[in-house]
Structure formats: structure tokens, C-alpha cells
Design a protein around this motif. Structure first.
Motif, PDB file in Angstrom:
ATOM      1  N   VAL A 110       5.937   0.473  11.148  1.00  0.00           N
ATOM      2  CA  VAL A 110       7.377   0.426  11.353  1.00  0.00           C
ATOM      3  C   VAL A 110       8.050   0.981  10.104  1.00  0.00           C
ATOM      4  N   LEU A 111       8.797   2.057  10.289  1.00  0.00           N
ATOM      5  CA  LEU A 111       9.487   2.706   9.178  1.00  0.00           C
ATOM      6  C   LEU A 111      10.919   2.213   9.085  1.00  0.00           C
ATOM      7  N   SER A 112      11.369   1.996   7.859  1.00  0.00           N
ATOM      8  CA  SER A 112      12.789   1.725   7.650  1.00  0.00           C
ATOM      9  C   SER A 112      13.552   3.030   7.880  1.00  0.00           C
ATOM     10  N   ALA A 113      14.836   2.928   8.140  1.00  0.00           N
ATOM     11  CA  ALA A 113      15.642   4.129   8.352  1.00  0.00           C
ATOM     12  C   ALA A 113      15.611   5.020   7.114  1.00  0.00           C
ATOM     13  N   ASP A 114      15.632   4.420   5.921  1.00  0.00           N
ATOM     14  CA  ASP A 114      15.598   5.208   4.685  1.00  0.00           C
ATOM     15  C   ASP A 114      14.287   5.981   4.560  1.00  0.00           C
ATOM     16  N   ASP A 115      13.148   5.311   4.823  1.00  0.00           N
ATOM     17  CA  ASP A 115      11.860   5.994   4.731  1.00  0.00           C
ATOM     18  C   ASP A 115      11.731   7.071   5.802  1.00  0.00           C
ATOM     19  N   ALA A 116      12.235   6.798   7.004  1.00  0.00           N
ATOM     20  CA  ALA A 116      12.196   7.804   8.071  1.00  0.00           C
ATOM     21  C   ALA A 116      12.973   9.041   7.644  1.00  0.00           C
ATOM     22  N   ARG A 117      14.120   8.839   7.031  1.00  0.00           N
ATOM     23  CA  ARG A 117      14.938   9.951   6.547  1.00  0.00           C
ATOM     24  C   ARG A 117      14.198  10.729   5.462  1.00  0.00           C
ATOM     25  N   ARG A 118      13.498  10.018   4.566  1.00  0.00           N
ATOM     26  CA  ARG A 118      12.775  10.669   3.465  1.00  0.00           C
ATOM     27  C   ARG A 118      11.680  11.608   3.965  1.00  0.00           C
ATOM     28  N   ILE A 119      11.086  11.295   5.125  1.00  0.00           N
ATOM     29  CA  ILE A 119       9.998  12.157   5.616  1.00  0.00           C
ATOM     30  C   ILE A 119      10.472  13.152   6.676  1.00  0.00           C
ATOM     31  N   GLU A 129      15.722   0.342  14.035  1.00  0.00           N
ATOM     32  CA  GLU A 129      17.165   0.600  14.001  1.00  0.00           C
ATOM     33  C   GLU A 129      17.892  -0.428  13.133  1.00  0.00           C
ATOM     34  N   GLY A 130      17.318  -1.614  12.974  1.00  0.00           N
ATOM     35  CA  GLY A 130      17.954  -2.666  12.195  1.00  0.00           C
ATOM     36  C   GLY A 130      17.693  -2.519  10.710  1.00  0.00           C
ATOM     37  N   GLU A 131      18.127  -3.529   9.967  1.00  0.00           N
ATOM     38  CA  GLU A 131      17.916  -3.554   8.519  1.00  0.00           C
ATOM     39  C   GLU A 131      16.451  -3.855   8.226  1.00  0.00           C
ATOM     40  N   LEU A 132      15.833  -3.031   7.426  1.00  0.00           N
ATOM     41  CA  LEU A 132      14.443  -3.229   7.025  1.00  0.00           C
ATOM     42  C   LEU A 132      14.310  -2.699   5.608  1.00  0.00           C
ATOM     43  N   GLY A 133      14.074  -3.591   4.650  1.00  0.00           N
ATOM     44  CA  GLY A 133      14.014  -3.186   3.250  1.00  0.00           C
ATOM     45  C   GLY A 133      12.782  -2.370   2.909  1.00  0.00           C
ATOM     46  N   THR A 134      11.631  -2.735   3.476  1.00  0.00           N
ATOM     47  CA  THR A 134      10.367  -2.060   3.195  1.00  0.00           C
ATOM     48  C   THR A 134       9.681  -1.737   4.505  1.00  0.00           C
ATOM     49  N   SER A 135       9.142  -0.547   4.617  1.00  0.00           N
ATOM     50  CA  SER A 135       8.402  -0.181   5.821  1.00  0.00           C
ATOM     51  C   SER A 135       7.173  -1.069   5.951  1.00  0.00           C
ATOM     52  N   LEU A 136       6.751  -1.310   7.195  1.00  0.00           N
ATOM     53  CA  LEU A 136       5.630  -2.202   7.469  1.00  0.00           C
ATOM     54  C   LEU A 136       4.417  -1.407   7.921  1.00  0.00           C
ATOM     55  N   LEU A 181       4.633  -2.552   3.128  1.00  0.00           N
ATOM     56  CA  LEU A 181       4.200  -3.934   3.098  1.00  0.00           C
ATOM     57  C   LEU A 181       3.092  -4.052   4.130  1.00  0.00           C
ATOM     58  N   VAL A 182       1.894  -4.484   3.711  1.00  0.00           N
ATOM     59  CA  VAL A 182       0.780  -4.653   4.641  1.00  0.00           C
ATOM     60  C   VAL A 182       1.074  -5.898   5.465  1.00  0.00           C
ATOM     61  N   ASP A 183       1.242  -5.700   6.788  1.00  0.00           N
ATOM     62  CA  ASP A 183       1.673  -6.788   7.674  1.00  0.00           C
ATOM     63  C   ASP A 183       0.708  -6.894   8.850  1.00  0.00           C
ATOM     64  N   LEU A 200       0.855  -1.185   0.000  1.00  0.00           N
ATOM     65  CA  LEU A 200       0.000   0.000   0.000  1.00  0.00           C
ATOM     66  C   LEU A 200       0.888   1.230   0.000  1.00  0.00           C
ATOM     67  N   THR A 201       0.602   2.166  -0.887  1.00  0.00           N
ATOM     68  CA  THR A 201       1.342   3.420  -0.921  1.00  0.00           C
ATOM     69  C   THR A 201       0.521   4.478  -0.197  1.00  0.00           C
ATOM     70  N   LEU A 202       1.147   5.093   0.798  1.00  0.00           N
ATOM     71  CA  LEU A 202       0.530   6.158   1.576  1.00  0.00           C
ATOM     72  C   LEU A 202       1.346   7.430   1.406  1.00  0.00           C
ATOM     73  N   SER A 203       0.681   8.570   1.515  1.00  0.00           N
ATOM     74  CA  SER A 203       1.396   9.836   1.568  1.00  0.00           C
ATOM     75  C   SER A 203       1.607  10.150   3.045  1.00  0.00           C
ATOM     76  N   VAL A 204       2.860  10.152   3.467  1.00  0.00           N
ATOM     77  CA  VAL A 204       3.202  10.420   4.863  1.00  0.00           C
ATOM     78  C   VAL A 204       3.924  11.759   4.915  1.00  0.00           C
ATOM     79  N   ASP A 205       3.286  12.724   5.557  1.00  0.00           N
ATOM     80  CA  ASP A 205       3.843  14.071   5.661  1.00  0.00           C
ATOM     81  C   ASP A 205       4.260  14.601   4.287  1.00  0.00           C
ATOM     82  N   GLY A 206       3.448  14.312   3.258  1.00  0.00           N
ATOM     83  CA  GLY A 206       3.673  14.823   1.914  1.00  0.00           C
ATOM     84  C   GLY A 206       4.602  13.982   1.050  1.00  0.00           C
TER      85      GLY A 206
END
Length: 190
Positions: free
Chosen positions: A106-115, A161-168, A97-99, A85-91
Motif C-alpha cells: 500500500v503506497l501513500s499518495a506522496d510515495d505514489a507521486r514520487r514514483i 486515498e486516505g492519510e498514510l504517513g508511511t507506505s506499507l 513499514l513491514v506490515d 525496509l527500503t526498496l527501490s521502486v521504479d528507480g
């Protein structure tokens, strides 16, 4: 290059030497006759590699995407068997991944950085149990989460904080919807 890559490179060089040596011995005196199958096989291997590269780049864009109609969103099952599912988070558009086995977002470090979060500056005070063991998490609040015309504000989430390829996308968000799975589709209704 690490030791593993050097070993693989050595193996490939050895294999190339063996095949090249066999070709030289087999076609000695008739190297022109050997050139045609070598070029043909080279072109076949190049075409397969190019096809794989094109599929890797275009494959996700060819698969069906989520569809929004009114207060419902329909998600097709991806080729890997999961729902995304694609969501707009803070623009910023983020793919989740729907879990249903995850309790929260749960955000990956990369996605957290993007927002706009700095993963290095967060306080990782929480612990989450995952299939890969325990990982530390930092609690954050997402100002705005948009799914089409549906908007949620001040949504709690965690940065892994660990490795996570796709946010959950876990149950803390999914519980806001009626969730239904029909065939190869997941339908979320509010």
C-alpha cells in the motif's frame, strides 16, 4: 492560524504575563539580580530545544539500517518497535513499514507521486479495511521493485486515498521470502 492555535497562543501569552508579573513584583528594585536566573533558564530551554531538533533530524540516521548479504536481508527493529525496509521502486528509494497484517503493498499518495503516479488521476475502485476504518484504494502495477540484488517485475500494489504517513509492505510481497524474527531482527531470505 485556526481557533485551536489562537487559543494556545492566548494561553501562552497569559502564562508569560503571569510569570513576568510575578518576576516584576518579586524582584522590584533588584531587576539586575533577576536577570541572571532568567538568562540561565532561557539558555537551558534553548539547549533542550536545540538538542531535540538535532535528535529529530539525526536520530533516524543513527539507528541501525537494513543489511543485505547474498539473498538475505536483515532488518533491525526500529525504536518504535516496527521493522522498516527500503526498496527501490521504479528507480526511486521508498521506505516501507513491514506490515504482516496488510495483504498487499500500500503506497501513500506522496510515495505514489514520487514514483510517477498521479494520485488525483487514479480510479479508487477498491476498499480496504484498516485500523482507522475503511479507505478507498486504487490498484497499480510497479514495473520494477529492487531489494539489493533481488529484482521483481510487474508487482501489484495499491495507492491509499486516505492519510498514510508511511507506505506499507504487506504479505503479497513478503510471501516471496522466508520470513524469520530472531530477537530484535527480522530476516528475509529468498
Amino acid at each position: 492560524m485556526d481557533g485551536f492555535d489562537i487559543g494556545r497562543l492566548g494561553y501562552l501569552i497569559l502564562l508569560l504575563g503571569l510569570v513576568g508579573g510575578w518576576l516584576f513584583v518579586e524582584y522590584r528594585g533588584r531587576l539586575g539580580a533577576a536577570l541572571r536566573p532568567i538568562v540561565a533558564w532561557g539558555l537551558i530551554i534553548l539547549a533542550v530545544a536545540a538538542g531535540y531538533g538535532v535528535w529529530t533530524d539525526m536520530g533516524p540516521s543513527l539507528s541501525p539500517r537494513q543489511q543485505m548479504s547474498g539473498d538475505a536481508v536483515e532488518l533491525p527493529r526500529a525504536p518504535d518497535g516496527h521493522y522498516y525496509l527500503t526498496l527501490s521502486v521504479d528507480g526511486t528509494n521508498l521506505r516501507f513499514l513491514v506490515d504482516t497484517g496488510a495483504s498487499g503493498i500500500v503506497l501513500s499518495a506522496d510515495d505514489a507521486r514520487r514514483i510517477g503516479f498521479d494520485p488525483g488521476a487514479l480510479s479508487y475502485l477498491g476498499v480496504a479495511s484498516t485500523a482507522n476504518g475503511e479507505v478507498r484504494t486504487a490498484r497499480v502495477v510497479l514495473d520494477r521493485v529492487d531489494l539489493g540484488t533481488i529484482t521483481d517485475r510487474d508487482v501489484p500494489a495499491f495507492v491509499n486515498e486516505g492519510e498514510l504517513g508511511t507506505s506499507l509492505l504487506g504479505m503479497s510481497y513478503l510471501n516471496r521470502f522466508h520470513l524469520e524474527i530472531a530477537g530484535d531482527r527480522m530476516i528475509l531470505r529468498r
